[in-house]
Design a protein around this motif. Structure first.
Motif, PDB file in Angstrom:
ATOM      1  N   PHE A 110     -26.404 -22.942 -30.164  1.00  0.00           N
ATOM      2  CA  PHE A 110     -27.705 -22.266 -30.183  1.00  0.00           C
ATOM      3  C   PHE A 110     -28.074 -21.850 -31.607  1.00  0.00           C
ATOM      4  CE2 PHE A 110     -30.021 -18.236 -30.208  1.00  0.00           C
ATOM      5  CZ  PHE A 110     -31.177 -18.583 -29.520  1.00  0.00           C
ATOM      6  N   LEU A 111     -27.149 -21.209 -32.318  1.00  0.00           N
ATOM      7  CA  LEU A 111     -27.439 -20.717 -33.659  1.00  0.00           C
ATOM      8  C   LEU A 111     -27.725 -21.861 -34.632  1.00  0.00           C
ATOM      9  CD1 LEU A 111     -24.722 -17.903 -33.950  1.00  0.00           C
ATOM     10  CD2 LEU A 111     -27.179 -17.596 -33.595  1.00  0.00           C
ATOM     11  N   ILE A 112     -26.964 -22.923 -34.537  1.00  0.00           N
ATOM     12  CA  ILE A 112     -27.182 -24.073 -35.422  1.00  0.00           C
ATOM     13  C   ILE A 112     -28.526 -24.733 -35.128  1.00  0.00           C
ATOM     14  CG2 ILE A 112     -26.335 -26.381 -36.004  1.00  0.00           C
ATOM     15  CD1 ILE A 112     -23.474 -25.224 -35.537  1.00  0.00           C
ATOM     16  N   PHE A 128     -35.312 -14.311 -32.966  1.00  0.00           N
ATOM     17  CA  PHE A 128     -34.387 -13.903 -31.891  1.00  0.00           C
ATOM     18  C   PHE A 128     -33.565 -12.721 -32.386  1.00  0.00           C
ATOM     19  CE2 PHE A 128     -35.081 -18.452 -31.316  1.00  0.00           C
ATOM     20  CZ  PHE A 128     -35.375 -18.544 -29.961  1.00  0.00           C
ATOM     21  N   LEU A 129     -33.178 -11.862 -31.443  1.00  0.00           N
ATOM     22  CA  LEU A 129     -32.297 -10.746 -31.739  1.00  0.00           C
ATOM     23  C   LEU A 129     -31.087 -10.853 -30.801  1.00  0.00           C
ATOM     24  CD1 LEU A 129     -32.378  -8.362 -33.735  1.00  0.00           C
ATOM     25  CD2 LEU A 129     -33.269  -6.943 -31.880  1.00  0.00           C
ATOM     26  N   GLY A 176     -40.876 -12.457 -30.582  1.00  0.00           N
ATOM     27  CA  GLY A 176     -39.417 -12.384 -30.660  1.00  0.00           C
ATOM     28  C   GLY A 176     -38.785 -12.287 -29.282  1.00  0.00           C
ATOM     29  N   ARG A 177     -37.592 -12.825 -29.173  1.00  0.00           N
ATOM     30  CA  ARG A 177     -36.859 -12.784 -27.905  1.00  0.00           C
ATOM     31  C   ARG A 177     -35.435 -12.292 -28.122  1.00  0.00           C
ATOM     32  NH1 ARG A 177     -37.643 -18.558 -25.170  1.00  0.00           N
ATOM     33  NH2 ARG A 177     -37.700 -19.282 -27.353  1.00  0.00           N
ATOM     34  N   PHE A 178     -34.831 -11.834 -27.044  1.00  0.00           N
ATOM     35  CA  PHE A 178     -33.467 -11.304 -27.087  1.00  0.00           C
ATOM     36  C   PHE A 178     -32.481 -12.359 -26.594  1.00  0.00           C
ATOM     37  CE2 PHE A 178     -36.256  -7.635 -26.510  1.00  0.00           C
ATOM     38  CZ  PHE A 178     -35.798  -6.778 -27.496  1.00  0.00           C
ATOM     39  N   VAL A 179     -31.257 -12.272 -27.114  1.00  0.00           N
ATOM     40  CA  VAL A 179     -30.195 -13.195 -26.715  1.00  0.00           C
ATOM     41  C   VAL A 179     -28.919 -12.393 -26.454  1.00  0.00           C
ATOM     42  CG1 VAL A 179     -28.829 -15.225 -27.380  1.00  0.00           C
ATOM     43  CG2 VAL A 179     -31.171 -14.962 -28.240  1.00  0.00           C
ATOM     44  N   PRO A 212     -21.731 -12.764 -20.268  1.00  0.00           N
ATOM     45  CA  PRO A 212     -20.695 -13.773 -19.954  1.00  0.00           C
ATOM     46  C   PRO A 212     -21.174 -15.224 -20.081  1.00  0.00           C
ATOM     47  CG  PRO A 212     -21.656 -12.970 -17.929  1.00  0.00           C
ATOM     48  CD  PRO A 212     -22.307 -12.187 -19.047  1.00  0.00           C
ATOM     49  N   ARG A 213     -22.457 -15.387 -20.465  1.00  0.00           N
ATOM     50  CA  ARG A 213     -23.003 -16.732 -20.696  1.00  0.00           C
ATOM     51  C   ARG A 213     -24.158 -16.564 -21.678  1.00  0.00           C
ATOM     52  NH1 ARG A 213     -25.088 -14.552 -16.348  1.00  0.00           N
ATOM     53  NH2 ARG A 213     -23.193 -14.979 -15.163  1.00  0.00           N
ATOM     54  N   LEU A 214     -24.533 -17.649 -22.346  1.00  0.00           N
ATOM     55  CA  LEU A 214     -25.657 -17.580 -23.256  1.00  0.00           C
ATOM     56  C   LEU A 214     -26.946 -17.395 -22.456  1.00  0.00           C
ATOM     57  CD1 LEU A 214     -26.344 -17.933 -26.342  1.00  0.00           C
ATOM     58  CD2 LEU A 214     -27.153 -20.196 -25.683  1.00  0.00           C
ATOM     59  N   GLU A 215     -27.716 -16.357 -22.809  1.00  0.00           N
ATOM     60  CA  GLU A 215     -28.929 -16.042 -22.077  1.00  0.00           C
ATOM     61  C   GLU A 215     -30.018 -15.627 -23.063  1.00  0.00           C
ATOM     62  OE1 GLU A 215     -30.441 -13.276 -18.301  1.00  0.00           O
ATOM     63  OE2 GLU A 215     -28.340 -13.237 -18.932  1.00  0.00           O
ATOM     64  N   VAL A 216     -31.181 -16.249 -22.978  1.00  0.00           N
ATOM     65  CA  VAL A 216     -32.333 -15.904 -23.816  1.00  0.00           C
ATOM     66  C   VAL A 216     -33.349 -15.191 -22.945  1.00  0.00           C
ATOM     67  CG1 VAL A 216     -34.156 -16.787 -25.318  1.00  0.00           C
ATOM     68  CG2 VAL A 216     -31.908 -17.902 -25.291  1.00  0.00           C
ATOM     69  N   MET A 217     -33.814 -14.027 -23.391  1.00  0.00           N
ATOM     70  CA  MET A 217     -34.702 -13.176 -22.590  1.00  0.00           C
ATOM     71  C   MET A 217     -35.909 -12.759 -23.418  1.00  0.00           C
ATOM     72  SD  MET A 217     -31.583 -10.725 -21.413  1.00  0.00           S
ATOM     73  CE  MET A 217     -30.929 -10.918 -23.079  1.00  0.00           C
ATOM     74  N   ALA A 218     -36.990 -12.536 -22.735  1.00  0.00           N
ATOM     75  CA  ALA A 218     -38.185 -11.986 -23.399  1.00  0.00           C
ATOM     76  C   ALA A 218     -37.972 -10.527 -23.701  1.00  0.00           C
ATOM     77  CB  ALA A 218     -39.401 -12.193 -22.500  1.00  0.00           C
TER      78      ALA A 218
END
Length: 412
Positions: A306-308, A375-376, A399-402, A406-412
């Motif tokens: 995700f970061l890359i 993202f934050l 901007g969105r939160f990450v 226990p798993r990668l999750e992207v949230m508003a």
């Protein structure tokens, strides 16, 4: 083959839970002048005792080195203050505490919990080894001994007539290298009909929720009810009730007493249920720990990918928080300022410093509005709802939160 032995029962430690490589101490935040010096890295490789089922790390540093000066102040978390107030209110009601009672807290930090007993007129005593944190408690009028707790101090309290009607220890048991000395101290410091309340992150949640980032050198042990009941029994203590909490990703609050106390003979239904749950999850056998390493690798790779991807797309990922758990994840994954250029934290004691190992700079929360990241990444994922509320203004620029556990999750 490991030559380590279990700190409870002395058995050889040969079963690996997860190998996280090497890492600096998770709370060894760097000052700007420290950036020109090398850091000390230790193996981060917890092992499972196949006799008593304690998960543990070796003690690479003394408690004095780890906790003599500490940068974690509980009062900077609104959620943790609310937790403390609720616990105090419940204990005063259920135990009938009043001006004739005594509440003693081991690892009392900055007085965040004892202040609520004091407000209710209940006499209190804090025990906090970090002098800088103990001073913050004293400033609130909380009498505090700047000492490490163990058998010696427990006996001193008993001999001086200061045994506790309520003896508290929140998130301290995992930080203790000598569990027998500490537990014997609890027994001696507890009044004959006193109540012992301990909270600690639950091993069951760590395994099932992939909370590998809660593993760091300051946490010597990873605890289940099974292990704590065995430890207590060796020191004339018993657990009579337990509550499952949401704090720190899932914790236990155990209610204990002396083994001669009538309550010891009548375990609650909640206690009997949790014993069954731990057995069904395999915490008392080798199979319960199989496959954890592979799941952790998958989690690390998901965040790195995700970061890359965001870096290649020209988007910025900042971070929120400077918790120990975040340092475990960042160092295990090899993440540095090239992928996360900054993090922010409410604690002024951490601002202006750098995360150990990754050397990501720690800024004040106002830096988020100034830098407007896409993202934050919330490093203290156990506080994600509190942080999403506090930092909700990032939605104003898209901007969105990450979170990554226990798993990668992207949230508003």
């Amino acid at each position: 083959m490991s030559h380590l032995t279990c700190r409870i029962c002395g058995s050889p430690l040969e079963l690996s839970l997860v190998d996280l490589g090497t890492s600096p101490l998770a709370n060894a935040y760097l000052r700007p002048e420290d950036l020109e010096r090398s850091e000390v890295y230790h193996p981060l490789h917890p092992r499972v005792c196949e006799s008593c089922w304690l998960i543990q790390l070796p003690a690479f540093e003394t408690p004095e080195a780890l906790f003599g000066h500490y940068l974690y102040f509980s009062s900077f978390s609104d959620a943790w203050l609310a937790h403390g107030r609720a616990l105090a209110t419940e204990a005063i009601r259920d135990l009938g505490l009043d001006t004739r009672s005594r509440v003693v807290e081991v690892a009392s930090n900055d007085g965040y919990l004892l202040q609520y007993f004091k407000e209710a007129g209940v006499p209190v005593l804090g025990i906090e080894p970090a002098a800088n944190v103990a001073q913050a408690a004293a400033a609130k009028g909380i009498p505090t001994l700047t000492r490490f707790f163990g058998t010696e101090l427990g006996e001193e309290l008993a001999q001086s007539g200061r045994q506790a009607d309520l003896l508290l220890g929140l998130n301290v048991l995992a930080h203790v290298p000598d569990l027998h000395d500490f537990t014997e101290g609890l027994r001696r410091a507890l009044a004959p009909r006193g109540t012992l309340v301990l909270e600690f992150p639950h091993l069951l949640e760590l395994i099932q929720g992939l909370q590998f980032d809660t593993i760091y050198h300051e946490h010597f042990s990873y605890l289940s009810l099974l292990v704590v009941e065995r430890l207590f029994a060796e020191h004339g203590l018993a657990v009579f009730d337990v509550q499952r909490l949401s704090t720190h990703g899932g914790s236990l609050r155990i209610h204990g007493c002396g083994s001669a106390d009538p309550r010891a003979a009548h375990p609650s239904e909640r206690l009997r249920l949790l014993r069954r749950l731990e057995h069904e999850a395999g915490l008392d056998r080798k199979e319960g720990y199989a496959g954890f390493q592979a799941r952790v690798w998958d989690l690390k790779n998901a965040l790195l990918t995700f970061l890359i991807d965001q870096k290649r797309a020209g988007r910025v990922v900042g971070a929120y928080g400077a918790p120990a758990k975040g340092n475990t994840f960042l160092n295990f994954a090899g993440i540095g300022p090239d992928l996360i250029p900054f993090t922010v934290d409410r604690s002024p004691h951490k601002q202006g410093r750098f995360l150990p190992g990754s050397r990501i700079p720690i800024l004040a929360p106002e830096a988020v509005a100034a830098r407007r990241p896409d993202f934050l990444l919330i490093l203290p994922w156990n506080l994600r709802e509190e942080i999403r509320e506090q930092m909700g203004h990032i939605r104003g620029w898209g901007g969105r939160f990450v979170t990554a556990v226990p798993r990668l999750e992207v949230m508003a």
